[in-house]
Design a protein around this motif. Sequence first.
Motif, PDB file in Angstrom:
ATOM      1  N   LEU A 142      -2.801  -3.335  -3.149  1.00 36.52           N
ATOM      2  CA  LEU A 142      -4.041  -3.006  -3.949  1.00 36.52           C
ATOM      3  C   LEU A 142      -4.844  -4.544  -4.288  1.00 36.52           C
ATOM      4  N   GLY A 143      -4.036  -5.715  -4.571  1.00 33.45           N
ATOM      5  CA  GLY A 143      -4.454  -6.908  -4.601  1.00 33.45           C
ATOM      6  C   GLY A 143      -5.077  -7.480  -3.371  1.00 33.45           C
ATOM      7  N   SER A 144      -4.634  -6.972  -2.191  1.00 30.27           N
ATOM      8  CA  SER A 144      -5.332  -7.267  -1.116  1.00 30.27           C
ATOM      9  C   SER A 144      -6.730  -6.522  -0.848  1.00 30.27           C
ATOM     10  N   ILE A 145      -6.730  -5.261  -1.224  1.00 31.98           N
ATOM     11  CA  ILE A 145      -7.895  -4.486  -1.143  1.00 31.98           C
ATOM     12  C   ILE A 145      -9.131  -5.243  -2.175  1.00 31.98           C
ATOM     13  N   ARG A 146      -8.569  -5.679  -3.083  1.00 28.69           N
ATOM     14  CA  ARG A 146      -9.666  -6.424  -3.995  1.00 28.69           C
ATOM     15  C   ARG A 146     -10.144  -7.617  -3.399  1.00 28.69           C
ATOM     16  N   ALA A 147      -9.204  -8.350  -2.849  1.00 30.13           N
ATOM     17  CA  ALA A 147      -9.700  -9.720  -2.333  1.00 30.13           C
ATOM     18  C   ALA A 147     -10.624  -9.422  -1.121  1.00 30.13           C
ATOM     19  N   ALA A 148     -10.489  -8.283  -0.340  1.00 35.47           N
ATOM     20  CA  ALA A 148     -11.202  -8.058   0.660  1.00 35.47           C
ATOM     21  C   ALA A 148     -12.878  -7.577   0.071  1.00 35.47           C
ATOM     22  N   ILE A 207      -5.171  -2.751   5.869  1.00 36.94           N
ATOM     23  CA  ILE A 207      -4.234  -3.160   4.872  1.00 36.94           C
ATOM     24  C   ILE A 207      -3.173  -2.174   4.652  1.00 36.94           C
ATOM     25  N   ILE A 208      -1.825  -2.380   4.703  1.00 32.78           N
ATOM     26  CA  ILE A 208      -0.930  -1.411   4.492  1.00 32.78           C
ATOM     27  C   ILE A 208      -0.051  -1.502   3.597  1.00 32.78           C
ATOM     28  N   GLY A 209       0.665  -0.928   2.633  1.00 37.28           N
ATOM     29  CA  GLY A 209       1.342  -1.229   1.586  1.00 37.28           C
ATOM     30  C   GLY A 209       2.847  -0.564   1.871  1.00 37.28           C
ATOM     31  N   PHE A 210       3.485  -0.588   0.632  1.00 37.05           N
ATOM     32  CA  PHE A 210       4.785  -0.078   0.725  1.00 37.05           C
ATOM     33  C   PHE A 210       5.378   0.522  -0.607  1.00 37.05           C
ATOM     34  N   ASP A 211       5.785   1.843  -0.623  1.00 33.13           N
ATOM     35  CA  ASP A 211       6.220   2.596  -1.632  1.00 33.13           C
ATOM     36  C   ASP A 211       5.583   4.015  -1.776  1.00 33.13           C
ATOM     37  N   ASP A 212       4.439   3.995  -1.481  1.00 33.08           N
ATOM     38  CA  ASP A 212       3.629   5.319  -1.837  1.00 33.08           C
ATOM     39  C   ASP A 212       3.756   5.664  -3.106  1.00 33.08           C
ATOM     40  N   SER A 213       3.188   4.657  -3.970  1.00 27.43           N
ATOM     41  CA  SER A 213       3.297   5.040  -5.455  1.00 27.43           C
ATOM     42  C   SER A 213       2.377   6.122  -5.804  1.00 27.43           C
ATOM     43  N   PRO A 214       2.631   6.722  -6.870  1.00 31.32           N
ATOM     44  CA  PRO A 214       1.536   7.815  -7.377  1.00 31.32           C
ATOM     45  C   PRO A 214       0.169   7.262  -7.406  1.00 31.32           C
ATOM     46  N   SER A 215      -0.796   8.050  -7.026  1.00 32.20           N
ATOM     47  CA  SER A 215      -2.212   7.898  -7.240  1.00 32.20           C
ATOM     48  C   SER A 215      -2.584   7.094  -5.939  1.00 32.20           C
ATOM     49  N   MET A 216      -1.756   6.578  -4.906  1.00 31.71           N
ATOM     50  CA  MET A 216      -2.336   5.899  -3.826  1.00 31.71           C
ATOM     51  C   MET A 216      -3.260   6.617  -2.804  1.00 31.71           C
ATOM     52  N   LYS A 217      -3.079   7.957  -2.702  1.00 32.38           N
ATOM     53  CA  LYS A 217      -3.868   8.903  -2.056  1.00 32.38           C
ATOM     54  C   LYS A 217      -5.483   9.033  -2.676  1.00 32.38           C
TER      55      LYS A 217
END
Length: 337
Positions: free
Chosen positions: A250-256, A269-279
Motif C-alpha cells: 500500500l505504501g508502494s501504491i502511494r509512492a507511485a 505492485i504485488i503484496g503478501f497476506d491478502d489482508s482484509p479490505s485489499m480487494k
Amino acid sequence: MGTTLTDIASLAGVSPATVSRVINSKPGVSEELRENVVKAIRELGMSPDRLQRNGKKPVAIISPDLVNPIFPEYVTTLTTLLAQRGLLSFSCSYTLAGVSEEQYITMLQDQPLTGAIFLAGSYDTLDTPSDTYDPLLTRNVPLIFLNGAHREMKGVYLGTNNSKAMTMALRHLFDLGHQRIGLLLGDRKHHPSVQKYEAAERFFLENHIEHPSAMTIWTTYGFESGQVAAMELVRQGATAIACANDQLALGSIRAATVLGLRIPEDISIIGFDDSPSMKYMTPSLTTIRQPLPQICRAAVSSLLASSRGAATDSQHNELLFDPELIVRESTGRNRNA
C-alpha cells in the motif's frame, strides 16, 4: 463428612490456601506444588475436574501491535476457534513503546494456561536467543509459533511457505513481461523476509534475470516505510515491486501515485497476506494470500493435542501451508516488454 481443603493440604504438604489457589486456577503456585495438590486430590478419590470448576484454563495469544490488519484477523479467527472448543482466550499485544514480548512472558509464567500461541516474536528473528520462552517451557506450557522460523526448542511451528509465496509472486510478474523487479522486504534479520529473499535470488538465477543489489530494499514493515522505499526502487528503474506484506504494498501504491505513475500501466505492485479490505482498494491489490483459516485450525488442534500430552517433552514440529496467488488490478503487462 466429605473431603476438606485441610485434608488435601495435609496429604499434599501445602497450606489450605495453596489448595484453594490450585482448585480455582489462580496464579502464584509453582508447577511442582500444583502437581502435588492434583496428586493428593486423586489419592483422596476426588475427580481432577474439580480443578476446572471455574472453567478451563485460558489460552494466551501473544502478538505485535494490531496495526497490521493481518494480526487482528489471526486473533479473531483463533479466538473463535478456541471458543468453539470451550476455551477462553486473551490477547497480549506488545509494542516498542509499551510492554515487551519478554515482559508479557514474565507476567504469564505463573498463570494457569492451556497454552500460548505466538503470532510473531523474537523466535522469528535470526541470531536472537531462545531462552526468552524458558519461563513457559519449563512449566511445560504448550507453545505454538506462527509465521516464523523453526527453532531448536519445544513447540509447534506453523505458517505459510514463504519461499513458494515469493516464487509465485515473481513468476506472475515475470509472465507479465517484468524483469526489472524491485524487492521490498522487512528487517534484514526477519526470518520470513530472509526466506523470501533467498527464494527470489534463486528465481532470478534460474531465469537468467540480472538483479542488482540496489533493487532490493530492507526496511521496517509499515505504510510509511513502504512509500519511502518504493520511491527509491522506482528511481532504480523498477517496473514492478514485490512486497513482503500488504502494508508495504500500500505504501508502494502511494509512492507511485505521488510520482504520477499509473498502476498497473506504468508499474505493477504485488503484496503478501491478502489482508482484509485489499480487494476494496483502488486499485485493488494483487497479493499472495496466506491460508490463515487452515493455519489457525492447525494451531488450535496442535495446542489441544499438546495439552493432552500427545507431544513429548523434546518435540518440535514444523508445518508449512501453501499460499495462493490472488490477481487483482495492481499488476499488469509490462508495456515495454
